[in-house]
Design a protein around this motif. Structure first.
Motif, PDB file in Angstrom:
ATOM      1  N   SER A 130       0.814  -1.217   0.000  1.00 22.85           N
ATOM      2  CA  SER A 130       0.000   0.000   0.000  1.00 22.85           C
ATOM      3  C   SER A 130       0.846   1.265   0.000  1.00 22.85           C
ATOM      4  N   GLU A 131       2.135   1.153   0.372  1.00 21.36           N
ATOM      5  CA  GLU A 131       3.037   2.300   0.406  1.00 21.36           C
ATOM      6  C   GLU A 131       3.818   2.457  -0.896  1.00 21.36           C
ATOM      7  N   PHE A 132       3.680   1.514  -1.777  1.00 18.90           N
ATOM      8  CA  PHE A 132       4.523   1.442  -2.973  1.00 18.90           C
ATOM      9  C   PHE A 132       3.940   2.276  -4.111  1.00 18.90           C
ATOM     10  N   SER A 133       4.835   3.045  -4.808  1.00 16.37           N
ATOM     11  CA  SER A 133       4.358   3.920  -5.880  1.00 16.37           C
ATOM     12  C   SER A 133       4.983   3.632  -7.241  1.00 16.37           C
ATOM     13  N   VAL A 134       6.315   3.402  -7.283  1.00 21.16           N
ATOM     14  CA  VAL A 134       7.013   3.267  -8.563  1.00 21.16           C
ATOM     15  C   VAL A 134       7.919   2.041  -8.547  1.00 21.16           C
ATOM     16  N   LEU A 135       7.763   1.186  -9.567  1.00 19.68           N
ATOM     17  CA  LEU A 135       8.597  -0.002  -9.720  1.00 19.68           C
ATOM     18  C   LEU A 135       9.481   0.157 -10.949  1.00 19.68           C
ATOM     19  N   ALA A 136      10.791   0.054 -10.781  1.00 22.59           N
ATOM     20  CA  ALA A 136      11.730   0.115 -11.902  1.00 22.59           C
ATOM     21  C   ALA A 136      11.955  -1.292 -12.452  1.00 22.59           C
ATOM     22  N   VAL A 137      11.915  -1.415 -13.782  1.00 22.50           N
ATOM     23  CA  VAL A 137      12.041  -2.711 -14.449  1.00 22.50           C
ATOM     24  C   VAL A 137      12.987  -2.570 -15.641  1.00 22.50           C
ATOM     25  N   PRO A 143       7.391  -7.883 -15.189  1.00 27.24           N
ATOM     26  CA  PRO A 143       7.197  -8.170 -13.755  1.00 27.24           C
ATOM     27  C   PRO A 143       5.862  -8.870 -13.523  1.00 27.24           C
ATOM     28  N   ILE A 144       5.828 -10.161 -13.821  1.00 22.26           N
ATOM     29  CA  ILE A 144       4.573 -10.915 -13.828  1.00 22.26           C
ATOM     30  C   ILE A 144       3.838 -10.829 -12.499  1.00 22.26           C
ATOM     31  N   GLU A 145       4.556 -11.023 -11.388  1.00 25.01           N
ATOM     32  CA  GLU A 145       3.900 -11.011 -10.079  1.00 25.01           C
ATOM     33  C   GLU A 145       3.317  -9.644  -9.761  1.00 25.01           C
ATOM     34  N   TRP A 146       3.956  -8.589 -10.242  1.00 26.22           N
ATOM     35  CA  TRP A 146       3.433  -7.243 -10.014  1.00 26.22           C
ATOM     36  C   TRP A 146       2.182  -6.987 -10.855  1.00 26.22           C
ATOM     37  N   TYR A 147       2.204  -7.469 -12.104  1.00 31.29           N
ATOM     38  CA  TYR A 147       1.038  -7.265 -12.965  1.00 31.29           C
ATOM     39  C   TYR A 147      -0.222  -7.890 -12.369  1.00 31.29           C
ATOM     40  N   LYS A 148      -0.032  -8.953 -11.618  1.00 31.56           N
ATOM     41  CA  LYS A 148      -1.185  -9.607 -10.982  1.00 31.56           C
ATOM     42  C   LYS A 148      -1.868  -8.708  -9.955  1.00 31.56           C
ATOM     43  N   LEU A 149      -1.149  -7.674  -9.502  1.00 31.80           N
ATOM     44  CA  LEU A 149      -1.651  -6.813  -8.433  1.00 31.80           C
ATOM     45  C   LEU A 149      -2.184  -5.475  -8.927  1.00 31.80           C
ATOM     46  N   LYS A 150      -2.134  -5.263 -10.252  1.00 32.78           N
ATOM     47  CA  LYS A 150      -2.500  -3.956 -10.800  1.00 32.78           C
ATOM     48  C   LYS A 150      -3.931  -3.538 -10.456  1.00 32.78           C
ATOM     49  N   ASP A 151      -4.834  -4.493 -10.313  1.00 31.87           N
ATOM     50  CA  ASP A 151      -6.222  -4.167 -10.018  1.00 31.87           C
ATOM     51  C   ASP A 151      -6.453  -3.854  -8.536  1.00 31.87           C
ATOM     52  N   GLN A 152      -5.488  -4.243  -7.688  1.00 32.30           N
ATOM     53  CA  GLN A 152      -5.648  -4.057  -6.244  1.00 32.30           C
ATOM     54  C   GLN A 152      -4.884  -2.855  -5.702  1.00 32.30           C
ATOM     55  N   TYR A 153      -3.759  -2.531  -6.349  1.00 33.04           N
ATOM     56  CA  TYR A 153      -2.907  -1.463  -5.839  1.00 33.04           C
ATOM     57  C   TYR A 153      -2.559  -0.493  -6.966  1.00 33.04           C
ATOM     58  N   GLU A 154      -2.300   0.752  -6.587  1.00 32.45           N
ATOM     59  CA  GLU A 154      -1.919   1.770  -7.553  1.00 32.45           C
ATOM     60  C   GLU A 154      -0.407   1.969  -7.526  1.00 32.45           C
ATOM     61  N   PHE A 155       0.244   1.667  -8.633  1.00 32.36           N
ATOM     62  CA  PHE A 155       1.683   1.904  -8.755  1.00 32.36           C
ATOM     63  C   PHE A 155       2.023   2.049 -10.232  1.00 32.36           C
ATOM     64  N   GLN A 156       3.146   2.699 -10.478  1.00 29.57           N
ATOM     65  CA  GLN A 156       3.626   2.942 -11.841  1.00 29.57           C
ATOM     66  C   GLN A 156       4.806   2.021 -12.133  1.00 29.57           C
ATOM     67  N   ILE A 157       4.872   1.519 -13.367  1.00 35.94           N
ATOM     68  CA  ILE A 157       6.014   0.708 -13.786  1.00 35.94           C
ATOM     69  C   ILE A 157       6.899   1.562 -14.684  1.00 35.94           C
ATOM     70  N   LEU A 158       8.158   1.713 -14.271  1.00 36.22           N
ATOM     71  CA  LEU A 158       9.125   2.537 -14.971  1.00 36.22           C
ATOM     72  C   LEU A 158      10.168   1.650 -15.650  1.00 36.22           C
ATOM     73  N   GLU A 159      10.191   1.638 -16.989  1.00 38.79           N
ATOM     74  CA  GLU A 159      11.175   0.839 -17.728  1.00 38.79           C
ATOM     75  C   GLU A 159      12.473   1.617 -17.888  1.00 38.79           C
ATOM     76  N   VAL A 160      13.581   0.947 -17.600  1.00 43.47           N
ATOM     77  CA  VAL A 160      14.910   1.549 -17.750  1.00 43.47           C
ATOM     78  C   VAL A 160      15.780   0.619 -18.587  1.00 43.47           C
ATOM     79  N   ALA A 161      16.986   1.071 -18.927  1.00 39.65           N
ATOM     80  CA  ALA A 161      17.812   0.355 -19.899  1.00 39.65           C
ATOM     81  C   ALA A 161      18.264  -1.019 -19.423  1.00 39.65           C
ATOM     82  N   ASN A 162      18.623  -1.155 -18.157  1.00 39.13           N
ATOM     83  CA  ASN A 162      19.201  -2.416 -17.676  1.00 39.13           C
ATOM     84  C   ASN A 162      19.005  -2.554 -16.168  1.00 39.13           C
ATOM     85  N   ALA A 163      19.503  -3.664 -15.623  1.00 38.78           N
ATOM     86  CA  ALA A 163      19.301  -3.969 -14.203  1.00 38.78           C
ATOM     87  C   ALA A 163      19.985  -2.952 -13.299  1.00 38.78           C
ATOM     88  N   TRP A 164      21.197  -2.539 -13.671  1.00 38.78           N
ATOM     89  CA  TRP A 164      21.911  -1.577 -12.823  1.00 38.78           C
ATOM     90  C   TRP A 164      21.180  -0.243 -12.785  1.00 38.78           C
TER      91      TRP A 164
END
Length: 254
Positions: A130-137, A143-164
């Motif tokens: 409930s405290e989470f807002s932005v997920l970097a991917v 992020p399959i497990e996160w997508y399952k939660l999109k209907d229950q929680y509000e958060f943004q998915i931010l795509e970046v170039a790589n893991a680092w």
């Protein structure tokens, strides 16, 4: 004579041939990313667990792997559509789309177990969803497990170039967490001397799956590989220890 030679060439498989030492050459497609310690296929000097494992198998099976490193979309097209790659790694049966031709598609025995978690600032390791807002991917990862939660929680998915870059977004406060495989995150943080900066979120999505090799045309080779994995269990476990691969869920997440 020429006619006979042409006839023979016509029936030689395009992706399998013999090198000058008589070993059969097998093309293996892999993502051209840094996913160390599992693999780093970006440069001529391939490094990581899977490449050393394949080198062990090469000696026993008299084969030579020709590594073809490609972006994810091109890799999937070359393997599933063009069929000009013998093997693909990593893959998982759960990733097969409904449109994929499954006829003759074969998977190896499990090669390694990966730990998909959410890396957060160490002081936020007990953050609630409930405290989470932005997920970097990292770009190309889902992020399959996160997508399952999109209907229950509000958060943004931010795509970046790589893991680092994803981990840096968290350290800079531009994201609350990064969806990064635990071993990959730990290796990157150790490399840049930031091992204490981030930790695995204890109350955030976590999953564990296996990596496999897959093939359409090398069923016999995969059968030999499965036998190799079974007969060399101790050596393979030692190899995993060399790369400090953790395959079990951390005890505090159980």
């Amino acid at each position: 004579m020429i006619k006979h030679l042409l006839w023979l060439l016509f029936f030689i498989p395009l992706t399998v041939f013999a090198d000058n030492k008589g070993a059969k050459v097998i093309t293996l497609g892999i993502e051209d990313i840094n996913y160390f310690p599992h693999y780093d296929a970006r440069f001529d000097e391939k490094r990581g667990y899977i490449f050393e494992l394949l080198a062990m198998f090469e000696k026993q099976a008299n084969v030579k792997f020709q590594i073809v490193a490609l972006p994810t979309k091109r890799l999937n097209r070359r393997f599933f559509k063009d069929r000009d790659l013998d093997l693909i790694y990593p893959f998982n049966p759960g990733w097969v789309s409904p449109e994929t031709d499954k006829t003759s598609l074969m998977f190896s025995a499990p090669i390694v177990q990966i730990l998909g978690g959410t890396m957060v600032k160490t002081e936020n390791r007990n953050m609630e969803l409930s405290e989470f807002s932005v997920l970097a991917v990292p770009l190309g990862f889902t992020p399959i497990e996160w997508y399952k939660l999109k209907d229950q929680y509000e958060f943004q998915i931010l795509e970046v170039a790589n893991a680092w870059d994803a981990l840096q977004m968290v350290m800079l406060g531009r994201a609350d967490g990064a969806d990064i495989e635990f071993n990959v995150a730990r290796a990157l943080l150790n490399k840049y001397k930031k091992s204490d900066a981030l930790d695995l979120g204890q109350k955030l999505p976590f999953s564990s799956i296996h990596f496999f090799m897959a093939t359409y045309n090398q069923h016999f080779l995969l059968t030999k590989f499965d036998t190799f994995m079974r007969d060399n269990h101790q050596a393979i476990e030692a190899l995993k220890q060399k790369y400090q691969l953790q395959e079990q869920m951390p005890s505090d997440l159980n």
